[in-house]
Design a protein around this motif. Structure first.
Motif, PDB file in Angstrom:
ATOM      1  N   SER A  50      60.164  14.842  19.170  1.00 30.31           N
ATOM      2  CA  SER A  50      59.978  13.424  19.508  1.00 30.31           C
ATOM      3  C   SER A  50      58.551  13.263  20.009  1.00 30.31           C
ATOM      4  O   SER A  50      57.969  14.215  20.546  1.00 30.31           O
ATOM      5  CB  SER A  50      60.955  13.035  20.618  1.00 30.31           C
ATOM      6  OG  SER A  50      60.590  11.784  21.174  1.00 30.31           O
ATOM      7  N   LYS A  74      62.960  17.885  24.370  1.00 30.13           N
ATOM      8  CA  LYS A  74      62.157  17.742  23.152  1.00 30.13           C
ATOM      9  C   LYS A  74      60.861  18.554  23.252  1.00 30.13           C
ATOM     10  O   LYS A  74      60.352  19.049  22.241  1.00 30.13           O
ATOM     11  CB  LYS A  74      61.885  16.266  22.872  1.00 30.13           C
ATOM     12  CG  LYS A  74      63.149  15.486  22.477  1.00 30.13           C
ATOM     13  CD  LYS A  74      63.780  16.038  21.199  1.00 30.13           C
ATOM     14  CE  LYS A  74      64.921  15.157  20.692  1.00 30.13           C
ATOM     15  NZ  LYS A  74      65.492  15.659  19.421  1.00 30.13           N
ATOM     16  N   ASN A 110      58.116  14.814  14.595  1.00 30.66           N
ATOM     17  CA  ASN A 110      58.155  14.137  15.896  1.00 30.66           C
ATOM     18  C   ASN A 110      58.029  12.626  15.707  1.00 30.66           C
ATOM     19  O   ASN A 110      56.924  12.092  15.646  1.00 30.66           O
ATOM     20  CB  ASN A 110      57.047  14.701  16.787  1.00 30.66           C
ATOM     21  CG  ASN A 110      57.288  16.162  17.108  1.00 30.66           C
ATOM     22  OD1 ASN A 110      57.982  16.489  18.058  1.00 30.66           O
ATOM     23  ND2 ASN A 110      56.774  17.050  16.267  1.00 30.66           N
TER      24      ASN A 110
END
Ligand code: NAI
Length: 252
Positions: free
Chosen positions: A141, A158, A183
């Motif tokens: 992310s 993440k 991401n």
């Protein structure tokens, strides 16, 4: 047909990004195992692929469970005949600060977002290695790279995905296995709508804020899927350990 004859697993395959990627993989010629906690929704995606002339199976599983991962891997080898591509994409978010987060919620977020990727790699890497290689793509992310507010467990998890991806790439590159993370920035899926609910915010306002970035809009699931297809395919044959950002410029 960039994934012709490839066998692919997509976790969270019934959700926004997972469904779009399952369809994109199938359109590029892959046989797809749609893996999700939501059995009916996974079956619906597999059926959508089959109706379009592709090959797909649906497998209900909690990816944080080693027993479920072992069952999924065995079923895919049995039913599709091998594993060339894995998209570790299932994920959950809790919009809370450290003070507000319970230990149970912290562990659940890490179970789904981090342990699941470790477990999948633990059981899939030997199969890929015996077959001469493969491609693994993990969903990180933008918040795994730069952090964000009121999502402490998510941001930590993440960040772990991004660095675990690099470690996997180092360990398994010599076996011909590439491992990269994609991401995303804010993408128009159920997760984003759920975040507005968790924060008690007006949905329209929350989504309008999500669009505030150089490209002036949210991302669409198909735009993440396009990046994942590239990372999964031989077109990215010299790319491993990378963190590909697909966020309309939001990271800048
Ligand atoms: P989504 O909520 O539409 O899809 C997530 C899917 O994962 C759902 O189908 C859900 O049933 C499944 N899932 C959840 N827990 C599971 C478990 N334990 N075992 C198996 N399946 C499970 O959300 P979206 O947006 O498609 O998210 C996909 C990935 O993208 C997630 O990892 C998320 O963190 C990431 N992401 C999403 C962004 C966004 O703005 N939508 C931005 C950045 C990252």
């Amino acid at each position: 047909m960039r994934l012709q004859n490839k066998k692919a697993i997509v976790t969270g395959g019934a959700g926004g990004i997972g469904r779009a990627t399952s369809l994109a993989f199938a359109a590029e010629g892959a046989s797809v195992a749609v893996v999700d906690l939501n059995a009916d929704a996974a079956e619906a995606v597999a059926e959508e692929i089959r109706a379009a002339g592709g090959t797909a199976i649906a497998l209900a599983a909690d990816v944080s469970s080693e027993a479920d991962i072992e069952r999924v891997v065995a079923s895919v080898v049995d039913e599709l005949g091998g594993i060339d591509v894995v998209f570790n994409n299932a994920g959950i978010i809790r919009r809370t600060t450290a003070v507000e987060t319970t230990v149970e919620e912290w562990d659940r977020v890490f179970g789904v977002n981090v342990r699941a990727i470790f477990l999948m790699c633990k059981h899939v890497v030997p199969i890929m290695a015996a077959n001469g290689g493969g491609s693994i793509v993990n969903t990180g992310s933008g918040w795994g790279l730069k952090g964000g507010g009121q999502a402490i467990s998510y941001c930590a998890s993440k960040g772990a995905v991004v660095n675990m991806t690099r470690a996997l790439a180092i360990d398994h590159g010599p076996q011909g296995i590439r491992v990269n993370s994609v991401n995303p920035g804010d993408v128009d899926t159920g997760m984003l709508r759920d975040e507005a609910k968790q924060l008690g915010q007006d949905q329209a306002g929350f989504l309008a804020e999500a669009a505030e970035r150089p490209l002036n809009r949210m991302g669409q699931p198909s735009e993440i899927a396009a990046a994942v297809v590239w990372l999964a395919s031989d077109e990215s044959s010299y790319v491993t350990g990378s963190a590909l950002v697909v966020d309309g410029g939001g990271i800048a």
